[in-house]
Write an enzyme that holds these catalytic residues in place. Structure first.
Site, PDB file in Angstrom:
ATOM      1  N   CYS A   1     105.468  74.958   7.207  1.00 31.53           N
ATOM      2  CA  CYS A   1     104.624  74.748   8.270  1.00 31.53           C
ATOM      3  C   CYS A   1     104.005  73.392   8.661  1.00 31.53           C
ATOM      4  CB  CYS A   1     103.437  75.884   8.278  1.00 31.53           C
ATOM      5  SG  CYS A   1     102.238  75.792   9.613  1.00 31.53           S
TER       6      CYS A   1
ATOM      7  N   CYS B   1     100.227  73.174   9.401  1.00 25.78           N
ATOM      8  CA  CYS B   1      99.461  73.607   7.999  1.00 25.78           C
ATOM      9  C   CYS B   1      99.388  72.479   7.120  1.00 25.78           C
ATOM     10  CB  CYS B   1     100.306  74.858   7.160  1.00 25.78           C
ATOM     11  SG  CYS B   1     100.510  76.212   8.131  1.00 25.78           S
TER      12      CYS B   1
END
Length: 183
Positions: free
Chosen positions: A38, A41
């Site tokens: 991600c 993230c």
């Protein structure tokens, strides 16, 4: 991703209750649901880690890799990542989804910190056994700052005086509270 900070922990199903739920009774716990695949993230994670280290115990950052711990993510209803939850006293108190800028995260974290009154009351409680005079000073300061919480603070003062065998002073506070309430 290994971490040497005492303010950042990796969470698994095995340590979740102790590391997050129980620890949240002492300090707010920020739970970061993330994954290595991600991109947002990977942007958010370092900011949260930096702020956790800067805070030096103001909150605990609990990292949950959703690929490794899908049941925790499922329990929280995480549908997209990054997703960040704040837990305090075993309860969910706030959350956000997505990678926010550092300034917004700082503001969000500030909402998790106790007020000046809460700090004084906590300090007083800590001092009750070891330094009752200092505990009383903290309560009197809290009383000045938060007259709207007068009854609660005065009850704590009365208990503190009772524990010190200052019976007349304790009784005076209780009598005053009773008269105000019409007992």
């Amino acid at each position: 991703m290994p971490n040497d900070s005492p303010w950042i922990i990796d969470v698994t199903e095995d340590n979740f209750d102790l590391a997050v739920v129980q620890r949240s009774n002492d300090v707010p716990v920020v739970v970061d649901f993330w994954a290595t695949s991600c991109a947002p993230c990977r942007q958010l994670g370092p900011i949260l880690e930096k702020l956790a280290n800067e805070g030096a115990g103001a909150f605990l950052l609990a990292k949950v890799d959703v690929d490794q711990q899908p049941r925790i993510a499922q329990h929280f209803g995480v549908e997209s990542i990054p997703h960040v939850f704040a837990i305090h006293a075993g309860q969910l108190v706030n959350q956000f989804t997505g990678a926010l800028p550092e300034g917004q995260i700082r503001e969000w974290l500030q909402t998790l910190q106790p007020s000046a009154i809460e700090k004084l009351l906590a300090e007083s409680k800590t001092l009750e056994q070891t330094d009752p005079t200092a505990a009383e000073e903290k309560l009197r300061e809290a009383l000045e700052l938060a007259p709207e919480r007068s009854d609660e603070i005065q009850l704590r003062l009365a208990r503190l005086m009772l524990a010190q065998h200052r019976l007349a002073e304790s009784r005076d506070i209780i009598t005053s509270l009773e008269e105000r309430r019409g007992y």
